[in-house]
Scaffold this motif. Structure first.
Motif, PDB file in Angstrom:
ATOM      1  N   ASP A   1       0.819  -1.213   0.000  1.00  8.50           N
ATOM      2  CA  ASP A   1       0.000   0.000   0.000  1.00  8.50           C
ATOM      3  C   ASP A   1       0.855   1.267   0.000  1.00  8.50           C
ATOM      4  OD1 ASP A   1      -2.946   0.791   0.297  1.00  8.50           O
ATOM      5  OD2 ASP A   1      -1.998   2.005   1.841  1.00  8.50           O
ATOM      6  N   ALA A   2       1.908   1.276   0.795  1.00  6.26           N
ATOM      7  CA  ALA A   2       2.753   2.463   0.897  1.00  6.26           C
ATOM      8  C   ALA A   2       3.404   2.796  -0.444  1.00  6.26           C
ATOM      9  CB  ALA A   2       3.824   2.246   1.965  1.00  6.26           C
ATOM     10  N   LYS A   3       3.833   1.766  -1.196  1.00  8.27           N
ATOM     11  CA  LYS A   3       4.453   2.009  -2.496  1.00  8.27           C
ATOM     12  C   LYS A   3       3.453   2.594  -3.483  1.00  8.27           C
ATOM     13  CE  LYS A   3       8.197  -1.386  -2.299  1.00  8.27           C
ATOM     14  NZ  LYS A   3       8.820  -2.573  -2.953  1.00  8.27           N
ATOM     15  N   LEU A   4       2.230   2.075  -3.480  1.00  7.59           N
ATOM     16  CA  LEU A   4       1.211   2.606  -4.378  1.00  7.59           C
ATOM     17  C   LEU A   4       0.901   4.068  -4.047  1.00  7.59           C
ATOM     18  CD1 LEU A   4      -1.214  -0.446  -4.566  1.00  7.59           C
ATOM     19  CD2 LEU A   4       0.169   0.473  -6.436  1.00  7.59           C
ATOM     20  N   ARG A   5       0.844   4.381  -2.769  1.00  2.00           N
ATOM     21  CA  ARG A   5       0.593   5.770  -2.377  1.00  2.00           C
ATOM     22  C   ARG A   5       1.756   6.666  -2.789  1.00  2.00           C
ATOM     23  NH1 ARG A   5      -3.620   5.971   1.721  1.00  2.00           N
ATOM     24  NH2 ARG A   5      -4.265   3.841   2.235  1.00  2.00           N
ATOM     25  N   ARG A   6       2.981   6.164  -2.645  1.00  4.37           N
ATOM     26  CA  ARG A   6       4.135   6.972  -3.048  1.00  4.37           C
ATOM     27  C   ARG A   6       4.136   7.233  -4.541  1.00  4.37           C
ATOM     28  NH1 ARG A   6       7.098   3.932   0.863  1.00  4.37           N
ATOM     29  NH2 ARG A   6       7.913   2.529  -0.742  1.00  4.37           N
ATOM     30  N   ILE A   7       3.753   6.232  -5.316  1.00  6.67           N
ATOM     31  CA  ILE A   7       3.672   6.422  -6.768  1.00  6.67           C
ATOM     32  C   ILE A   7       2.670   7.527  -7.095  1.00  6.67           C
ATOM     33  CG2 ILE A   7       2.962   5.359  -8.943  1.00  6.67           C
ATOM     34  CD1 ILE A   7       4.026   2.700  -7.820  1.00  6.67           C
ATOM     35  N   ALA A   8       1.516   7.496  -6.431  1.00 11.27           N
ATOM     36  CA  ALA A   8       0.492   8.511  -6.675  1.00 11.27           C
ATOM     37  C   ALA A   8       0.971   9.895  -6.242  1.00 11.27           C
ATOM     38  CB  ALA A   8      -0.787   8.140  -5.933  1.00 11.27           C
ATOM     39  N   VAL A   9       1.594   9.965  -5.074  1.00 21.02           N
ATOM     40  CA  VAL A   9       2.081  11.251  -4.558  1.00 21.02           C
ATOM     41  C   VAL A   9       3.170  11.811  -5.469  1.00 21.02           C
ATOM     42  CG1 VAL A   9       3.368  12.314  -2.656  1.00 21.02           C
ATOM     43  CG2 VAL A   9       1.442  10.786  -2.168  1.00 21.02           C
ATOM     44  N   LEU A  10       3.984  10.956  -6.053  1.00 18.76           N
ATOM     45  CA  LEU A  10       5.018  11.403  -6.985  1.00 18.76           C
ATOM     46  C   LEU A  10       4.419  11.772  -8.335  1.00 18.76           C
ATOM     47  CD1 LEU A  10       8.044  11.768  -7.596  1.00 18.76           C
ATOM     48  CD2 LEU A  10       8.101   9.367  -8.305  1.00 18.76           C
ATOM     49  N   ALA A  11       3.443  10.990  -8.802  1.00 18.87           N
ATOM     50  CA  ALA A  11       2.878  11.204 -10.137  1.00 18.87           C
ATOM     51  C   ALA A  11       2.182  12.553 -10.255  1.00 18.87           C
ATOM     52  CB  ALA A  11       1.896  10.085 -10.472  1.00 18.87           C
ATOM     53  N   ALA A  12       1.481  12.981  -9.224  1.00 16.81           N
ATOM     54  CA  ALA A  12       0.705  14.222  -9.314  1.00 16.81           C
ATOM     55  C   ALA A  12       1.596  15.451  -9.520  1.00 16.81           C
ATOM     56  CB  ALA A  12      -0.187  14.373  -8.084  1.00 16.81           C
ATOM     57  N   PRO A  13       2.606  15.699  -8.680  1.00 15.35           N
ATOM     58  CA  PRO A  13       3.447  16.879  -8.921  1.00 15.35           C
ATOM     59  C   PRO A  13       4.298  16.774 -10.180  1.00 15.35           C
ATOM     60  CG  PRO A  13       4.301  15.594  -7.069  1.00 15.35           C
ATOM     61  CD  PRO A  13       2.950  15.034  -7.407  1.00 15.35           C
ATOM     62  N   VAL A  14       4.745  15.559 -10.516  1.00 12.66           N
ATOM     63  CA  VAL A  14       5.496  15.400 -11.767  1.00 12.66           C
ATOM     64  C   VAL A  14       4.619  15.765 -12.956  1.00 12.66           C
ATOM     65  CG1 VAL A  14       6.546  13.707 -13.307  1.00 12.66           C
ATOM     66  CG2 VAL A  14       7.152  13.718 -10.891  1.00 12.66           C
ATOM     67  N   THR A  15       3.373  15.303 -12.928  1.00  8.81           N
ATOM     68  CA  THR A  15       2.437  15.648 -14.000  1.00  8.81           C
ATOM     69  C   THR A  15       2.240  17.155 -14.081  1.00  8.81           C
ATOM     70  OG1 THR A  15       1.257  13.547 -13.808  1.00  8.81           O
ATOM     71  CG2 THR A  15       0.068  15.383 -14.819  1.00  8.81           C
ATOM     72  N   LEU A  16       2.041  17.779 -12.931  1.00  7.47           N
ATOM     73  CA  LEU A  16       1.847  19.232 -12.906  1.00  7.47           C
ATOM     74  C   LEU A  16       3.077  19.953 -13.445  1.00  7.47           C
ATOM     75  CD1 LEU A  16      -0.012  21.558 -12.110  1.00  7.47           C
ATOM     76  CD2 LEU A  16       0.991  21.478  -9.812  1.00  7.47           C
ATOM     77  N   GLY A  17       4.271  19.494 -13.057  1.00  5.23           N
ATOM     78  CA  GLY A  17       5.495  20.120 -13.557  1.00  5.23           C
ATOM     79  C   GLY A  17       5.649  19.972 -15.063  1.00  5.23           C
ATOM     80  N   LEU A  18       5.382  18.771 -15.569  1.00 12.53           N
ATOM     81  CA  LEU A  18       5.457  18.559 -17.015  1.00 12.53           C
ATOM     82  C   LEU A  18       4.432  19.414 -17.752  1.00 12.53           C
ATOM     83  CD1 LEU A  18       5.921  14.674 -17.152  1.00 12.53           C
ATOM     84  CD2 LEU A  18       7.640  16.419 -17.660  1.00 12.53           C
ATOM     85  N   ALA A  19       3.253  19.561 -17.159  1.00 13.93           N
ATOM     86  CA  ALA A  19       2.216  20.382 -17.786  1.00 13.93           C
ATOM     87  C   ALA A  19       2.653  21.845 -17.869  1.00 13.93           C
ATOM     88  CB  ALA A  19       0.912  20.252 -17.006  1.00 13.93           C
ATOM     89  N   LEU A  20       3.281  22.335 -16.820  1.00  9.77           N
ATOM     90  CA  LEU A  20       3.766  23.721 -16.833  1.00  9.77           C
ATOM     91  C   LEU A  20       4.855  23.916 -17.875  1.00  9.77           C
ATOM     92  CD1 LEU A  20       3.886  24.395 -12.977  1.00  9.77           C
ATOM     93  CD2 LEU A  20       2.330  25.457 -14.635  1.00  9.77           C
ATOM     94  N   VAL A  21       5.780  22.963 -17.952  1.00  9.36           N
ATOM     95  CA  VAL A  21       6.847  23.052 -18.959  1.00  9.36           C
ATOM     96  C   VAL A  21       6.254  22.982 -20.367  1.00  9.36           C
ATOM     97  CG1 VAL A  21       8.866  21.888 -19.915  1.00  9.36           C
ATOM     98  CG2 VAL A  21       8.611  22.113 -17.435  1.00  9.36           C
ATOM     99  N   GLY A  22       5.329  22.037 -20.569  1.00  7.32           N
ATOM    100  CA  GLY A  22       4.703  21.904 -21.881  1.00  7.32           C
ATOM    101  C   GLY A  22       3.973  23.163 -22.302  1.00  7.32           C
ATOM    102  N   ALA A  23       3.254  23.773 -21.359  1.00 10.18           N
ATOM    103  CA  ALA A  23       2.527  25.005 -21.673  1.00 10.18           C
ATOM    104  C   ALA A  23       3.489  26.146 -21.985  1.00 10.18           C
ATOM    105  CB  ALA A  23       1.616  25.375 -20.500  1.00 10.18           C
TER     106      ALA A  23
END
Length: 432
Positions: A301-323
């Motif tokens: 469970d902890a690994k799945l939560r860490r993946i989600a917690v990492l995925a959200a800000p990485v996605t946001l960062g990539l979106a900002l760079v892409g924009a």
């Protein structure tokens, strides 16, 4: 409970599982790229051979095919793949596939009846194309189930080949059909043959399949998967909202008073910007289902939560760079490539930003599906749709800007809501 996963203390397996190789992702990307090229060639070939007016019924069938795949049938693929990765017993999976087949058959009948009733508006009076619509849903239903079986047994080389064969095979049949008959009907009746070729190949080749995990060789890894009906209901609702946010923009522009040129330009820009999503849905999301399901089955469970917690800000960062990159570069490039009036830079940047957010949200979707928490998908996506609609209504500016801001607002809410859904999901249990 749907959030509870059992792991056996002992495993007896008669065969070694087929494990994904390091080239598995390359095969998935190859299939996605070949599929995209095949789809583009089909569009170009059809328009050149028939002309824009005669090609219009094909665009309707293509839209039906796209929506059926992304809203309903992709969910069937995910369910089959997850079941195999969890090691669900073959008879239980067969029962689920029969439920999926019933969903597909009912959907095909409903679409056939509706489009036959609207045949004058949709098919220029060619009522037999309603039969093509039904065959498309049936054939793609089999296609997505087959892809689910391939993904669930880690046969990603076959997965990539099947994805390519569906699209390129359709082109190979379309060419002689247009040379011989040169008609809308000829091209339309070719469309279901792409997935049918994959189904024929699968019938011939399926005996070589191996289980993805040792438990799949005969041991039940956990409790029987949650019912296919409940799974399809939850994921179809979430997918429908996701696709509405992505694809409904041109329709929303109409009541806002946008011009025909503005609507066409909006459609073309958004369609091109959705390329990352096409790659994700064409195989990359299925590629990650196995590792995510394995973590869920082992109650990591902890690994799945860490993946989600990492995925959200990485996605946001990539979106900002892409924009940021799309704002100055996007408008002139799109004007040349799409042969349209130079689009507004803010609109282009917002579109790229929203599409990248949507791609990250699909990964969070997969995490919830892998841990058998698909019921938690619905609330974040419905909330996102409400926020997007209110933003369009209340936001100032041109129709294009209002719709773009609404799209981004909805995707931000979806990403945040899905992250909260993962973090608040009940902890996974390990039971003997």
């Amino acid at each position: 409970m749907a959030d509870t996963v059992a792991v056996p203390t002992t495993v007896t397996a008669s065969r070694s599982p087929r494990q994904p190789t390091r080239r598995a992702t390359q095969w998935v990307l190859f299939g996605s790229l070949a599929s995209g090229i095949g789809a583009l060639l089909f569009q170009i070939l059809g328009v050149e051979a028939l002309g824009e007016e005669a090609y219009q019924p094909i665009t309707v069938l293509w839209t039906i095919q796209y929506l059926a795949g992304t809203v309903v049938l992709f969910s069937a693929e995910a369910f089959v793949a997850r079941s195999l990765h969890r090691g669900v017993a073959p008879d239980a999976l067969d029962r689920s596939v029969r439920v999926i087949a019933a969903w597909v058959a009912v959907s095909a009948l409903l679409i056939a009846g509706l489009t036959w009733f609207l045949r004058d508006q949709l098919y220029a009076g060619a009522g037999d194309l309603a039969g093509v619509a039904a065959l498309l849903i049936l054939s793609y239903g089999a296609f997505y189930v087959i892809k689910g079986r391939m993904a669930g047994t880690n046969r990603f080389r076959s997965y990539g080949a099947a994805t390519a064969l569906e699209s390129l095979g359709r082109i190979l049949v379309a060419l002689p059909a247009l040379l011989l008959f040169d008609s809308t009907r000829a091209l339309a009746w070719v469309m279901p043959l792409g997935p049918a070729l994959v189904a024929a190949w699968w019938v011939y080749d399926r005996g070589r399949a191996l289980p993805a995990d040792p438990e799949a060789a005969g041991e039940l890894a956990g409790p029987e998967d949650s019912g296919a009906t409940r799974f399809l209901a939850a994921t179809t609702a979430a997918n429908a909202v996701s696709q509405t946010l992505l694809a409904a923009g041109p329709l929303v522009l109409i009541p806002l008073g946008a011009s025909a040129a503005e609507i066409s330009g909006f459609f073309l820009v958004v369609t091109l910007a959705r390329v990352p999503l096409v790659f994700a849905i064409s195989g990359l999301l299925s590629r990650v289902m196995g590792p995510l399901t394995r973590l869920a089955r082992e109650a990591q469970d902890a690994k799945l939560r860490r993946i989600a917690v990492l995925a959200a800000p990485v996605t946001l960062g990539l979106a900002l760079v892409g924009a940021a990159v799309a704002y100055p570069i996007g408008p002139p490039v799109l004007a040349v490539v799409l042969r349209i009036t130079r689009p507004d830079a803010t609109f282009v940047a917002l579109t790229v930003f929203g599409v990248i957010l949507a791609t990250g949200s699909l990964l969070l979707n997969q995490i919830l599906i892998a841990r058998r928490s698909e019921g938690r998908l619905v609330a974040p996506w419905l909330t996102a749709l409400v926020v997007a609609a209110l933003t369009v209504i209340l936001a100032p500016g041109s129709p294009t800007l209002r719709v773009s801001v609404g799209f981004v607002a909805g995707e931000v809410v979806a990403l945040a809501g899905l992250l909260v859904a993962v973090l608040r999901a009940p902890r996974l249990d390990v039971r003997a």
